[in-house]
Scaffold this active site. Sequence first.
Site, mmCIF file in Angstrom:
data_model
loop_
_atom_site.group_PDB
_atom_site.id
_atom_site.type_symbol
_atom_site.label_atom_id
_atom_site.label_comp_id
_atom_site.label_asym_id
_atom_site.label_seq_id
_atom_site.Cartn_x
_atom_site.Cartn_y
_atom_site.Cartn_z
ATOM 1 N N ASN A 209 -0.997 -1.314 -5.910
ATOM 2 C CA ASN A 209 -0.595 -2.559 -6.578
ATOM 3 C C ASN A 209 -0.432 -2.302 -8.077
ATOM 4 O O ASN A 209 -0.644 -1.191 -8.548
ATOM 5 C CB ASN A 209 -1.626 -3.661 -6.302
ATOM 6 C CG ASN A 209 -3.004 -3.260 -6.783
ATOM 7 O OD1 ASN A 209 -3.217 -3.066 -7.974
ATOM 8 N ND2 ASN A 209 -3.934 -3.088 -5.854
ATOM 9 N N ALA A 273 -11.781 -4.289 -10.110
ATOM 10 C CA ALA A 273 -10.704 -3.506 -9.495
ATOM 11 C C ALA A 273 -9.841 -4.389 -8.610
ATOM 12 O O ALA A 273 -10.312 -5.370 -8.035
ATOM 13 C CB ALA A 273 -11.295 -2.367 -8.666
ATOM 14 N N LYS A 287 4.414 14.934 5.741
ATOM 15 C CA LYS A 287 5.314 13.913 5.225
ATOM 16 C C LYS A 287 6.108 13.305 6.386
ATOM 17 O O LYS A 287 6.660 14.039 7.211
ATOM 18 C CB LYS A 287 6.259 14.543 4.201
ATOM 19 C CG LYS A 287 7.149 13.548 3.538
ATOM 20 C CD LYS A 287 8.133 14.205 2.592
ATOM 21 C CE LYS A 287 9.225 13.201 2.257
ATOM 22 N NZ LYS A 287 10.410 13.828 1.718
ATOM 23 N N LYS A 342 -17.975 -14.239 -0.641
ATOM 24 C CA LYS A 342 -18.329 -12.859 -0.977
ATOM 25 C C LYS A 342 -19.792 -12.724 -1.400
ATOM 26 O O LYS A 342 -20.297 -11.611 -1.519
ATOM 27 C CB LYS A 342 -17.415 -12.346 -2.083
ATOM 28 C CG LYS A 342 -15.934 -12.392 -1.668
ATOM 29 C CD LYS A 342 -15.130 -11.299 -2.325
ATOM 30 C CE LYS A 342 -13.691 -11.379 -1.864
ATOM 31 N NZ LYS A 342 -12.963 -10.152 -2.133
HETATM 32 N N1 CTP Z 1 -12.640 -6.866 -3.965
HETATM 33 C C1 CTP Z 1 -13.400 -5.809 -3.541
HETATM 34 N N2 CTP Z 1 -13.054 -5.128 -2.412
HETATM 35 C C2 CTP Z 1 -11.969 -5.491 -1.699
HETATM 36 C C3 CTP Z 1 -11.173 -6.578 -2.127
HETATM 37 C C4 CTP Z 1 -11.536 -7.245 -3.265
HETATM 38 O O1 CTP Z 1 -14.390 -5.477 -4.211
HETATM 39 N N3 CTP Z 1 -11.656 -4.809 -0.614
HETATM 40 C C5 CTP Z 1 -13.062 -7.620 -5.145
HETATM 41 C C6 CTP Z 1 -12.190 -7.497 -6.349
HETATM 42 O O2 CTP Z 1 -12.587 -6.427 -7.179
HETATM 43 C C7 CTP Z 1 -12.397 -8.832 -7.023
HETATM 44 C C8 CTP Z 1 -12.644 -9.777 -5.857
HETATM 45 O O3 CTP Z 1 -13.046 -8.949 -4.786
HETATM 46 O O4 CTP Z 1 -13.561 -8.837 -7.810
HETATM 47 C C9 CTP Z 1 -11.524 -10.648 -5.437
HETATM 48 O O5 CTP Z 1 -10.346 -9.954 -5.262
HETATM 49 P P1 CTP Z 1 -9.036 -10.695 -4.731
HETATM 50 O O6 CTP Z 1 -7.974 -9.687 -4.542
HETATM 51 O O7 CTP Z 1 -8.752 -11.881 -5.570
HETATM 52 O O8 CTP Z 1 -9.590 -11.236 -3.376
HETATM 53 P P2 CTP Z 1 -9.342 -10.864 -1.891
HETATM 54 O O9 CTP Z 1 -10.578 -10.317 -1.312
HETATM 55 O O10 CTP Z 1 -8.133 -10.024 -1.764
HETATM 56 O O11 CTP Z 1 -9.142 -12.314 -1.260
HETATM 57 P P3 CTP Z 1 -7.805 -13.074 -0.831
HETATM 58 O O12 CTP Z 1 -7.269 -12.274 0.295
HETATM 59 O O13 CTP Z 1 -8.328 -14.415 -0.468
HETATM 60 O O14 CTP Z 1 -6.938 -13.113 -2.046
#
Ligand code: CTP
Length: 402
Positions: A209, A273, A287, A342
């Site tokens: 991303n 992150a 590949k 979370k």
């Molecule tokens: N995060 C994490 N591990 C993951 C996904 C997210 O630690 N596998 C953490 C990110 O670092 C951030 C928080 O969770 O602090 C929220 O990330 P976000 O991308 O907004 O949330 P998602 O878990 O992807 O939730 P949604 O799918 O509802 O957007």
Amino acid sequence: MLDGRRILLIISGGIAAYKSLDLIRRLRERGAAVRPVMTAAAHQFVTPLSVASLCEDKVYGDLFSLTDESEMGHIRLSREADLVVVAPATADLIAQMAAGLAGDLAGAVLLASDKRVLIAPAMNAMMWAHPATQANLATLAARGVLRVGPNAGDLACGEVGAGRMAEPLEIVEAIERCLGGAGRLAGRRALVTSGPTREPIDPVRYLSNHSSGKQGHAIAAALAAFGAETILVSGPTHEPTPAGVKLVAVETASEMLAASEAALPVDVAVMAAAVSDWRVATVAPQKLKKDGKGAPALPLVENPDILATISRRRNDRPALVVGFAAETANVVANAQDKRLRKGCDWILANDVSPGTGTFGGDRNTIHLVDGAGVEDWPAMTKHEVAQRLAERIATALGPAAR
Ligand code: CTP
């Protein structure tokens, strides 16, 4: 109050140098000791006699002066201060700092210093807006150099725009903020995750991303500046590792989780992150080639949630776990829901819809969601967000037990 605090004030050559005289007075009134360094160009704008009289100290300026070096070597000069302040910081001095040039005393002192540096830029609006200056400022910010101003308004050159040095009282406030934070997290351990993760598809391709790591790295820099022993677990970014921070470089979400767990115990964990939610179920060992049968299917599996995992640790859960919520709609409501799901203590919610410029940009508008409610922060730079968060964390944790 700044009683007994030692400030090394570097005055470079800009018309705003006259305001530095007032700055010295204000700092002295508050009990600070001010040791002045003037660049050669600064002598064109204020006299060393005025500066020395107000500081009640001699003015340092010559890198090759035998007397200066025997009385106070430039290395000692740079270390015997609580804070280095550059006011005014001209475009030229900022460029010198970014390049790490040490051709004069100001440059040498800045390069040899192990102290925090606060700059108060002052220049013509075009010079300020120039990509060269902006790139230099970004370099300095990434290294943890703090900045106050400039303000917009009438400039000495007759033009109007951004470039006026912050007023002396604004600079004093910024100095008080910098010195106030130092040591507040001494004896504490902090974990910060930052950047994107990269999930391989085959040996040459990956899912990822746009996260730049700017916010996470700025938070690590701020926590370290507050005195916390800081471990930064980061995916690939272009951000330099902030001073005093231990970097653990990772690529995938699984590696990030393992490195975060290995960093425990910590007092505070900030998960900034942008972790890839999914990874490819089976990474191709070679590949993937076009075989004439159309595009390959890439089944995905969910990655571990690092924030949720750390929040649910039994024996070594950090006292404070902070997550981010990147949202494009219903920002606060989604963040409240995410906090509960979370199991973390605080969520910093920000709007990352296209057009806000948050992803990869320098500014952020934060809503801090905790068990008690929501605190809306004004739009600010990612470094200001980091500073404010470090302050909140220091207040929440209180002083470490000795
Ligand atoms: N995060 C994490 N591990 C993951 C996904 C997210 O630690 N596998 C953490 C990110 O670092 C951030 C928080 O969770 O602090 C929220 O990330 P976000 O991308 O907004 O949330 P998602 O878990 O992807 O939730 P949604 O799918 O509802 O957007």
